[in-house]
Scaffold this active site. Structure first.
Site, PDB file in Angstrom:
ATOM      1  N   ARG A 236      40.173  52.318  13.753  1.00 23.13           N
ATOM      2  CA  ARG A 236      40.942  51.273  14.418  1.00 23.13           C
ATOM      3  C   ARG A 236      40.590  49.925  13.797  1.00 23.13           C
ATOM      4  O   ARG A 236      39.440  49.683  13.413  1.00 23.13           O
ATOM      5  CB  ARG A 236      40.653  51.239  15.923  1.00 23.13           C
ATOM      6  CG  ARG A 236      41.209  52.422  16.705  1.00 23.13           C
ATOM      7  CD  ARG A 236      42.740  52.386  16.748  1.00 23.13           C
ATOM      8  NE  ARG A 236      43.298  53.456  17.565  1.00 23.13           N
ATOM      9  CZ  ARG A 236      43.662  54.646  17.110  1.00 23.13           C
ATOM     10  NH1 ARG A 236      43.493  54.917  15.818  1.00 23.13           N
ATOM     11  NH2 ARG A 236      44.186  55.543  17.917  1.00 23.13           N
ATOM     12  N   GLU A 265      47.536  44.334  14.076  1.00 23.00           N
ATOM     13  CA  GLU A 265      48.392  45.410  13.590  1.00 23.00           C
ATOM     14  C   GLU A 265      49.696  45.390  14.375  1.00 23.00           C
ATOM     15  O   GLU A 265      49.642  45.405  15.610  1.00 23.00           O
ATOM     16  CB  GLU A 265      47.690  46.758  13.758  1.00 23.00           C
ATOM     17  CG  GLU A 265      48.432  47.924  13.142  1.00 23.00           C
ATOM     18  CD  GLU A 265      47.663  49.234  13.200  1.00 23.00           C
ATOM     19  OE1 GLU A 265      48.258  50.239  13.622  1.00 23.00           O
ATOM     20  OE2 GLU A 265      46.458  49.238  12.836  1.00 23.00           O
ATOM     21  N   HIS A 284      49.094  52.584   8.806  1.00 21.38           N
ATOM     22  CA  HIS A 284      48.655  53.530   9.846  1.00 21.38           C
ATOM     23  C   HIS A 284      49.338  54.886   9.658  1.00 21.38           C
ATOM     24  O   HIS A 284      49.872  55.478  10.610  1.00 21.38           O
ATOM     25  CB  HIS A 284      48.936  52.963  11.236  1.00 21.38           C
ATOM     26  CG  HIS A 284      47.968  53.445  12.272  1.00 21.38           C
ATOM     27  ND1 HIS A 284      47.590  52.689  13.352  1.00 21.38           N
ATOM     28  CD2 HIS A 284      47.304  54.629  12.394  1.00 21.38           C
ATOM     29  CE1 HIS A 284      46.735  53.368  14.099  1.00 21.38           C
ATOM     30  NE2 HIS A 284      46.551  54.547  13.528  1.00 21.38           N
TER      31      HIS A 284
END
Length: 329
Positions: A236, A265, A284
């Site tokens: 993350r 993000e 991602h």
């Protein structure tokens, strides 16, 4: 729309994948069950109260009020911090997650990123884009030291795939006394993190984001890394202090970074990370794989069978990927 379904797939998709494909895969795994896809909010309101199993990204609390038959919510994410866990527990609903289904793809991408830096493939791609036939110096991955922060399903998959590369591995986990598949296992305390980082050529982040790991890799930790080190974030974005990382990359405090996740993000178009040649960025996509629904459907089908055995015979096996169970009445 199916009537009287015992399994309902909610409409909101994930990772660009069709929820219709997920519903169809569940039908293949559970041919004796009625699996319905709720395509609209109205269908969700109509179908959820009939279901014993609901699966999706999350479930609205107001849907639980009439869901008297509901026994299991199967979250399609590994993380469940966005799910109304307390409300589900109060309604007697077990929650499972999708932990582990992304591990093969994330592990392969993490190793691929390390090999890109080892062999400087990104420099080769740049020279090809410029029509340049000029040699450049590469490195070897062999004899490197790789630290894997987090030895859950993803970390273990990375370690497994590192076998044969002739590298030393250091694992970081919450309880190092349990050992692990790496050559050495350390903990999350500050001394252990700096000890691991000081000897690392590559650091792969594969741990959850929580109070302990938020900002784990900051200015001090980046300063401890050798100048030739590469940071791979497969976890993350919030685990890394982004400003500190930008500074370390700009001033060659470390050799490079490969980021599948960022903080913030999505990464804004004007963010300085985009302009750094020693930073590889993917949006991602580490866990994306055509086998996503197959792996998740296997877990859900297993758990449906376990619930049926418990209801029919009063016993059964263990639920796979259970993260929360109903509150005791």
């Amino acid at each position: 729309m199916s009537t009287d379904p015992d399994i309902v797939v909610l409409r909101e998709g994930t990772e660009g994948l069709s929820m219709e494909s997920y519903a169809e895969t569940l039908r293949e795994r559970l041919p004796d069950h009625t699996v319905a896809l709720a395509r609209t909010p109205t269908e969700e309101r109509e179908l959820v109260p009939q279901a014993r199993v609901v699966t999706g990204i999350t479930i609205e609390e107001n849907l639980l009020e009439r869901a008297d038959r509901l026994e299991l919510f199967a979250c399609t994410f590994a993380g469940t911090d966005h799910v109304p866990m307390d409300a589900l527990a109060d309604h007697g609903v077990t929650v499972t997650n999708a932990g582990g289904i992304h591990a093969p793809g994330i592990a392969e991408q993490s190793i691929g990123n390390m090999l890109v830096f080892a062999r400087r493939l990104h420099e080769g791609w740049r020279r090809k884009a410029n029509d340049e036939w000029r040699h450049f110096q590469s490195h070897e991955f062999t004899d490197s030291t790789v630290t894997i922060v987090g030895l859950g399903s993803i970390g273990q998959a990375i370690v497994q795939r590192l076998e044969g590369f002739e590298v030393e591995t250091i694992g970081v986990r919450y309880t190092p006394s349990k050992g692990g598949p790496t050559d050495e296992v350390l903990g999350f305390d500050e001394d252990d993190i700096h000890e691991a980082f000081s000897r690392s050529d590559y650091v792969v982040l594969a741990c959850p984001l929580n109070d302990l790991t938020r900002g784990l890799v900051g200015e001090d930790e980046l300063a401890t890394l050798p100048p030739n080190a590469v940071v791979v974030n497969a976890a993350r974005g919030g685990i890394i202090d982004t400003d500190a990382l930008v500074s370390a990359l700009q001033f060659e405090g470390i050799r490079g970074a490969a980021l599948d996740v960022t903080d913030p993000e999505p990464l804004p178009a004007d963010h300085p990370l985009w302009d750094l040649e020693n930073c590889l960025i993917t949006p991602h996509t580490g866990g994306h794989t055509p086998k996503h629904w197959d792996r998740l459907a296997d877990i859900v089908a297993h758990n449906v069978t376990v619930l049926e055995d418990r209801n029919d015979r009063g016993d059964g096996g263990d639920l796979e990927n259970a993260v929360a169970r109903p509150n005791a009445n």
